[in-house]
Each structure stands twice: as structure tokens, then as C-alpha cells.
Design an enzyme around this catalytic site. Structure first.
Site, PDB file in Angstrom:
ATOM      1  CB  SER A 161      20.715  37.666 -31.005  1.00  0.00           C
ATOM      2  OG  SER A 161      19.584  38.034 -30.249  1.00  0.00           O
ATOM      3  CG  HIS A 208      24.770  37.355 -32.870  1.00  0.00           C
ATOM      4  ND1 HIS A 208      24.689  35.993 -32.985  1.00  0.00           N
ATOM      5  CD2 HIS A 208      24.156  37.681 -31.699  1.00  0.00           C
ATOM      6  CE1 HIS A 208      24.041  35.497 -31.947  1.00  0.00           C
ATOM      7  NE2 HIS A 208      23.707  36.501 -31.153  1.00  0.00           N
ATOM      8  CE  LYS A 221      25.966  34.333 -29.100  1.00  0.00           C
ATOM      9  NZ  LYS A 221      25.429  33.145 -28.450  1.00  0.00           N
TER      10      LYS A 221
END
Ligand SMILES: Cc1ncc(COP(=O)(O)O)c(C=O)c1O
Length: 390
Positions: free
Chosen positions: A179, A207, A238
Site C-alpha cells: 500500500s 491494491h 479502492k
């Protein structure tokens, strides 16, 4: 010490180390923010695919509110499991190529709930030194013996596993895309070692979901590791532009979590609006399978511009690009200077990252054009040079 004095001493100490944090209100989310006719380039958003405001995603969210109402009105095990939760879990399992998926209130809650079920006191957990705070907190809650292996160092993992007493269950945890560094874990080597030492494997794909792998299925899928990785954890917050977290796993792990994971059981189910937005994002990914690749190409372009301008970007291979500074005060200064030039790049400081590795964490989103990235690289390098950082 009087309690008020004690509280203000905490803040003073943080300020003296340039580690104080403040909330700054922005009028909108995403890679570009519009204020008073100005455009701010936001390199601190995780809306990587620019989906938070995508019309299909917004419409889907509205449709689900209209159909199911605003709240799930109960926890999943009471009456809060609506047909939309099942629909999303089916879609996530399909995306990740696992038999099942279970949705949690957030990515943090998915990690915090899952890990303490897999390992308990007298068991062993092996985690990369740079894993996210939610994994660290989950490990602490599990009370298992904690073995930290050097970042992305499968050889060190093997040494630690070899030294570890045979008694107790073993779990290996890592992120696929880190991250704060944007680099990629050697997942195949890690999985091979875990299998050799009879350990379970959990990979945090917060991610990489939406970006790597076909239709954004993530790196575990891209590397065909589903049969070795017991749990692929992901977030809806995200690349998918919404909110919520999940695990993809076997049917039996899912059943155990439904029965045991405290962050799943003792909280209200996610509201239909966020389930609808996640389903809308998955639909966009399916119809636009090139989005992740485009983002990664753009990220490569940005890294090249930053490097040409003299900035170091660590070992990033993804849309997350650190610009290393080291000192927290200098990082804050740089970030503030950039804000004055309409570039939002939040300073990341300890304890989020290790001491002396303060940085700007730049994330590329599909809202950024090549022209935006070229300009940003020039301005960041100019400011860094003025401040003696490079
Ligand atoms: C690697 C990693 N795991 C988990 C999380 C938590 O996800 P969420 O923001 O959905 O709670 C984050 C978010 O910051 C993250 O970066």
C-alpha cells in the site's frame, strides 16, 4: 498529570516531531478536485479507476437504495443478509475464481475478523514487515506468535519457518501490491514455502483488485495461485470506488467465518447503496477489461517522468508510486508547497511507514492525463530541489 494536560502533551509531542495529522475537508473525491474554477490534481486518492463517480456505478447504487432501502437494518446473521449481499458475494467469488466470497463492513474489518479465526494463542503467524496496520492489529488480536519476515524476502520467510516449533497452526500473510511502496510480493515463492511448511496463506489484495489480472481479478488470479492461497482478501473501497471489504475462499472457510469472525457477526450488514455501487463497478470492469492495463501503463509513464526529473520512486511496479524523502518535517514542507501549486500529495510519515522513510505516496488514477502527470513530475521535482531534497 491532569487529563487535559495529558491530552495536550500528546499533541505537542506529535507536533514537535512533525508527526501531527489533521483533517482537511475537500469538496469532492477522486483524482481531480474542482475548487473555485481551479483543478487540483489529487495524487492521494485510491479511486484508481475513476469509478467513484462513474455514471453506471452511481446509477447502480441509486437503484439498490430504491429497491432495498437505505439500511440493511440488522447484522448478517440476524435479518441483515439481503439478496443483494448474496448477489455481490457470488460476483466476487466469480471475479476471484474462488468457490465462495464473504463480504465484511470494510477491508479493515475483513482482516481484523479473519486472521484471529485462522490462528490463535500457541499458533504461528508469519507476515511481511511492511503489512498494513489492519493485519498487524488482527495479529495482535489473535494472540498467535508473530514472526516478521523481511520485506518481500521469501528466503527469510523460509528461515523463520524452518526455525519455528512444529506445534500449532501456521499462517503466512502478505499483501500482493504494497500500500505504501507500490511494489509486488514474490507470491509464487511465498506460496511454495508456505506449502512446504504446511502453512495456510492469506493475501491482502486491497491494491491489486480491479487492476491486475483479467477483469481486475487481482494478482493471485493472474499468477494462477488460487489453489495454494487459502484466502484472497480484497476491498471495495479502492479501485472499485465504493466501500466494504471481502474475502474470497473455500465454502468451508466461509462457513467458519460466518460462525466465528467477530467483525462479521457483531455489526450491521453493509447498506444496499454500497452493495449496488460495488456491483456497478464490477459491471464496468467486465465491460471494460482494459482499465487495469491502461492504469498500469499510465503509472509507468508517470514513474518515468518522475525518475527523469531526478526523483527516486523506490521499487514501485504499480499505480502506487512513493517519492522518498526520509525526514517527516521535510516531507510535510514539500507536501504543503505542492498544495499551493494545486497538487495534492499527502505526506506519509511514521507510524504509517517505518522511521526515516517518510514520503509522498502518489497514486495514479484514470482521471490523470499524460499532460497532468508530466506537469506534476516537473513541479514535484522543482519543489524537491528547492528544499534540498534532491
Ligand atoms: C493493504 C490494505 N489492506 C486493508 C486496508 C483496509 O481497507 P479499507 O479501507 O476497505 O478498510 C487498506 C486500506 O487502507 C490497505 O491499504
Amino acid at each position: 498529570m491532569h487529563s487535559e494536560e495529558w491530552i495536550s502533551s500528546i499533541l505537542k509531542e506529535l507536533e514537535s516531531q512533525s508527526l501531527d495529522r489533521h483533517l482537511i475537508v475537500r469538496p469532492e473525491a477522486g483524482g481531480k478536485i474542482h475548487i473555485d474554477g481551479k483543478v487540483i490534481l489529487n495524487f492521494s486518492s485510491n479511486d484508481y479507476l475513476n469509478l467513484a463517480n462513474h455514471p453506471v456505478v452511481v446509477e447502480s447504487s441509486i437503484d439498490y437504495v430504491k429497491k432495498y432501502g437505505c439500511g440493511a437494518t440488522a447484522s448478517r446473521l440476524m435479518s441483515g443478509t439481503l439478496s443483494c449481499h448474496k448477489e455481490l458475494e457470488k460476483a466476487l467469488a466469480e471475479l476471484k475464481c474462488y468457490p465462495a466470497a464473504l463480504v465484511f463492513g470494510s477491508g479493515w474489518l475483513a482482516n481484523a475478523g479473519t486472521i484471529p479465526v485462522l490462528v490463535e494463542r500457541d499458533d504461528h503467524i508469519f507476515a511481511d514487515k511492511l503489512v498494513h496496520a489492519s493485519i498487524i492489529d488482527a495479529i495482535i488480536m489473535s494472540r498467535a506468535n508473530f514472526h516478521r519476515f523481511n520485506h518481500n524476502d521469501a528466503g527469510h520467510l523460509a528461515v523463520l519457518m524452518n526455525k519455528c516449533p512444529a506445534k500449532g497452526r501456521r499462517l503466512v500473510v502478505t499483501e500482493s501490491v504494497f500500500s505504501m511502496d507500490g511494489d509486488i510480493a514474490p507470491l509464487r515463492q511465498i506460496a511454495d514455502i508456505a506449502v512446504k511448511y504446511n502453512a495456510m496463506i492469506m493475501v491482502d489484495e486491497a491494491h491489486s483488485t480491479g487492476i491486475f489480472g483479467s477483469n481486475g481479478s487481482g494478482l493471485v488470479r493472474e499468477l494462477n495461485l488460487e489453489s495454494l492461497v487459502n484466502i484472497s482478501m480484497g476491498t471495495l473501497s479502492k479501485a472499485l470506488g465504493g466501500y466494504g471489504g471481502f474475502i474470497a475462499c473455500s465454502e468451508s472457510i466461509k462457513e467458519v467465518m460466518i460462525n466465528k469472525a467477530r467483525t462479521f457477526i457483531y455489526t450491521t450488514a453493509l447498506p444496499p447503496a454500497v452493495i449496488g455501487s460495488a456491483l456497478g463497478s464490477l459491471k464496468v470492469l467486465k465491460t471494460n477489461p482494459e482499465l487495469g492495463k491502461t492504469l498500469l501503463n499510465n503509472a509507468r509513464f508517470f514513474r518515468e517522468r518522475l525518475n527523469e526529473a531526478g526523483l527516486k520512486t523506490g521499487s514501485s511496479e504499480s499505480q502506487i508510486i512513493p517519492v522518498m524523502v526520509g525526514n517527516p518535517a521535510k516531507t510535510l514542507e514539500l507536501s504543503r508547497e505542492l498544495a499551493g501549486k494545486n497538487i495534492l500529495a499527502v505526506a506519509i510519515r511514521p507510524p504509517t511507514v517505518p522511521a526515516e522513510t517518510a514520503r509522498l505516496r502518489l497514486s495514479v488514477t484514470l482521471a490523470h492525463t499524460q499532460e497532468d502527470m508530466t506537469r506534476a513530475a516537473t513541479v514535484i521535482a522543482e519543489c524537491a530541489r528547492e528544499k534540498g531534497i534532491i
